[in-house]
Design an enzyme around this catalytic site. Structure first.
Site, short mmCIF file in Angstrom:
data_model
loop_
_atom_site.label_atom_id
_atom_site.label_comp_id
_atom_site.label_asym_id
_atom_site.label_seq_id
_atom_site.Cartn_x
_atom_site.Cartn_y
_atom_site.Cartn_z
N SER A 141 2.34 -13.45 -3.27
CA SER A 141 0.74 -13.12 -3.18
C SER A 141 0.20 -13.99 -4.41
O SER A 141 0.95 -13.92 -5.25
CB SER A 141 0.30 -11.65 -2.97
OG SER A 141 -0.98 -11.90 -2.97
N TYR A 154 -0.51 -3.37 -5.56
CA TYR A 154 -0.40 -4.29 -5.03
C TYR A 154 0.10 -5.54 -5.87
O TYR A 154 1.17 -6.25 -5.70
CB TYR A 154 -1.27 -4.76 -3.81
CG TYR A 154 -0.86 -5.82 -3.00
CD1 TYR A 154 -0.01 -5.72 -1.95
CD2 TYR A 154 -1.69 -7.28 -3.08
CE1 TYR A 154 0.03 -6.81 -1.15
CE2 TYR A 154 -1.44 -7.93 -2.28
CZ TYR A 154 -0.49 -8.14 -1.30
OH TYR A 154 -0.43 -9.16 -0.29
N1 LIG Z 1 -2.79 -11.49 4.97
C1 LIG Z 1 -2.95 -11.96 3.57
O1 LIG Z 1 -4.03 -12.20 3.07
C2 LIG Z 1 -1.86 -12.11 2.63
C3 LIG Z 1 -2.16 -12.59 1.46
C4 LIG Z 1 -1.06 -12.76 0.35
C5 LIG Z 1 0.16 -12.09 0.66
N2 LIG Z 1 0.36 -11.59 2.05
C6 LIG Z 1 1.82 -10.96 2.32
O2 LIG Z 1 2.10 -11.47 3.87
C7 LIG Z 1 3.20 -10.48 4.17
C8 LIG Z 1 2.61 -10.37 5.44
O3 LIG Z 1 1.34 -9.75 5.73
P1 LIG Z 1 0.42 -10.02 6.90
O4 LIG Z 1 -0.79 -10.71 6.21
O5 LIG Z 1 1.12 -10.68 8.06
O6 LIG Z 1 0.17 -8.35 7.23
P2 LIG Z 1 0.46 -7.79 8.66
O7 LIG Z 1 -0.12 -8.25 9.98
O8 LIG Z 1 -0.19 -6.08 8.32
O9 LIG Z 1 1.76 -7.47 8.63
C9 LIG Z 1 2.85 -6.97 7.92
C10 LIG Z 1 4.13 -6.73 8.42
O10 LIG Z 1 5.03 -5.77 7.62
C11 LIG Z 1 5.29 -4.77 8.33
N3 LIG Z 1 5.78 -3.53 7.52
C12 LIG Z 1 4.74 -2.60 6.73
N4 LIG Z 1 5.47 -1.88 6.39
C13 LIG Z 1 6.91 -1.80 6.85
C14 LIG Z 1 7.90 -0.76 6.60
N5 LIG Z 1 7.87 0.02 5.84
N6 LIG Z 1 9.00 -1.29 7.09
C15 LIG Z 1 9.10 -2.25 8.00
N7 LIG Z 1 8.09 -3.31 8.14
C16 LIG Z 1 6.93 -2.86 7.48
C17 LIG Z 1 4.38 -4.24 9.55
O11 LIG Z 1 5.04 -3.86 10.53
P3 LIG Z 1 5.04 -2.52 11.16
O12 LIG Z 1 3.70 -1.81 10.73
O13 LIG Z 1 5.44 -2.36 12.50
O14 LIG Z 1 6.14 -1.87 10.44
C18 LIG Z 1 4.04 -5.68 9.86
O15 LIG Z 1 4.84 -6.43 10.67
C19 LIG Z 1 2.74 -9.31 3.26
O16 LIG Z 1 4.07 -9.27 2.41
C20 LIG Z 1 1.78 -9.66 2.42
O17 LIG Z 1 1.78 -8.87 1.43
C21 LIG Z 1 -0.84 -11.55 3.03
#
Ligand SMILES: NC(=O)c1ccc[n+]([C@@H]2O[C@H](COP(=O)([O-])OP(=O)(O)OC[C@H]3O[C@@H](n4cnc5c(N)ncnc54)[C@H](OP(=O)(O)O)[C@@H]3O)[C@@H](O)[C@H]2O)c1
Length: 264
Positions: A141, A154
């Site tokens: 991130s 985070y």
């Molecule tokens: N969106 C943003 O603005 C952003 C910015 C910077 C970085 N990121 C990073 O990008 C990545 C994906 O985020 P996203 O935006 O796609 O968020 P998201 O839509 O909330 O997806 C998060 C995913 O992580 C899974 N997850 C969470 N806890 C878990 C666990 N204990 N075991 C297995 N799976 C788990 C969730 O699935 P389940 O709930 O089904 O387990 C979901 O599939 C993350 O690492 C996040 O930190 C996102």
């Protein structure tokens, strides 16, 4: 053509960036293994992917279950007898000030964002070493490069991710292994809904910053291009890119803007 028949394991594949990567990689006929906790959401992603690729397996799991990670990795390898690329996208964010945040929330944020990709990687390394090839992609991130309000835990976890995977790049014990660290700014996904608040309960709100974030389709395309080019680090950001630039070259302005921006 690059991704055709590549065996790709995606964690966090039930939603957001992971689910979008699964879809776009399926269109290119990659062979997929999808992991997350929510099995019914994974089945929906799988059904969508199977319209394009013949091979898409789900491996539902909580990546924080430290005792079962080694077995999970063995199951992932066994699905097609090999893994070419692992994409660590499972993650959870935070919306709380440090002064109010329970220590248990910090532990949870470290478990899913840092210990999980570190443990999965450790158990995958012997597999990559045996064949002297592989590609590890970790979604860090912009909060892993600088501070951002309401995200102490985070940001700490994502800084740890950068430290771990950058050091792995430098150790370079497996010549055919590539590592790509992705640092996104705000991407339009439901991530703020599951963000942990001070006592660990979910934030349950789509923040304005998230709603106006970079489209997830664009984010996935940039990640795939970076993987194909074997980039070591990819930044996918708009406003956060400018903030990061200020962090380097004009720290007083960075602190003024980041304080205001992060509270929204
Ligand atoms: N969106 C943003 O603005 C952003 C910015 C910077 C970085 N990121 C990073 O990008 C990545 C994906 O985020 P996203 O935006 O796609 O968020 P998201 O839509 O909330 O997806 C998060 C995913 O992580 C899974 N997850 C969470 N806890 C878990 C666990 N204990 N075991 C297995 N799976 C788990 C969730 O699935 P389940 O709930 O089904 O387990 C979901 O599939 C993350 O690492 C996040 O930190 C996102």
């Amino acid at each position: 053509m690059y991704f055709k028949d590549k065996i790709i394991w995606i964690t966090g594949a039930s939603s957001g960036i992971g689910a979008e990567l699964a879809k776009q990689l399926a269109i290119l006929e990659a062979k997929l293994i999808l992991t997350a906790r929510n099995e019914s959401a994974l089945l929906t992603v799988q059904k969508n992917c199977l319209q394009y690729t013949a091979c898409c397996t789900i491996l539902p799991a909580d990546v924080c279950s430290a005792d079962t990670i080694e077995v999970l990795v063995q199951h992932a390898i066994a699905a097609y007898g090999n893994i070419d690329i692992v994409i660590h996208s499972a993650g959870i964010t935070q919306r709380s000030l440090a002064i109010n945040t329970d220590m248990s929330v910090y532990r949870q944020l470290m478990e899913v964002n840092f210990f999980a990709p570190a443990a999965i990687t450790k158990y995958l390394l012997p597999h990559f070493k045996e064949k002297n090839s592989g590609h590890i992609v970790v979604i860090g991130s912009m909060a892993g490069l600088m501070g951002f309000p309401m995200r102490t835990g985070y940001a700490a976890a994502k800084h740890a991710v950068k430290g771990f995977f950058e050091t792995l790049q430098v150790e370079h014990t497996i010549p055919g292994l590539y590592i790509t660290i992705v640092s996104p700014g705000r991407i339009k996904t439901p991530i703020s809904l599951s963000a942990l608040t001070a006592n660990g309960s979910p934030h349950n709100k789509m923040d304005a910053g998230q709603l106006n974030g970079i489209p997830v389709v664009v984010c996935a395309q940039k990640i795939m291009k970076g993987i194909e080019q074997k980039r070591k680090h990819i930044i996918i950001a708009r406003g956060e890119r400018i903030l990061y630039w200020l962090w380097w070259y004009c720290p007083p302005l960075y602190y003024r803007i980041a304080r205001k921006k992060g509270m929204r």
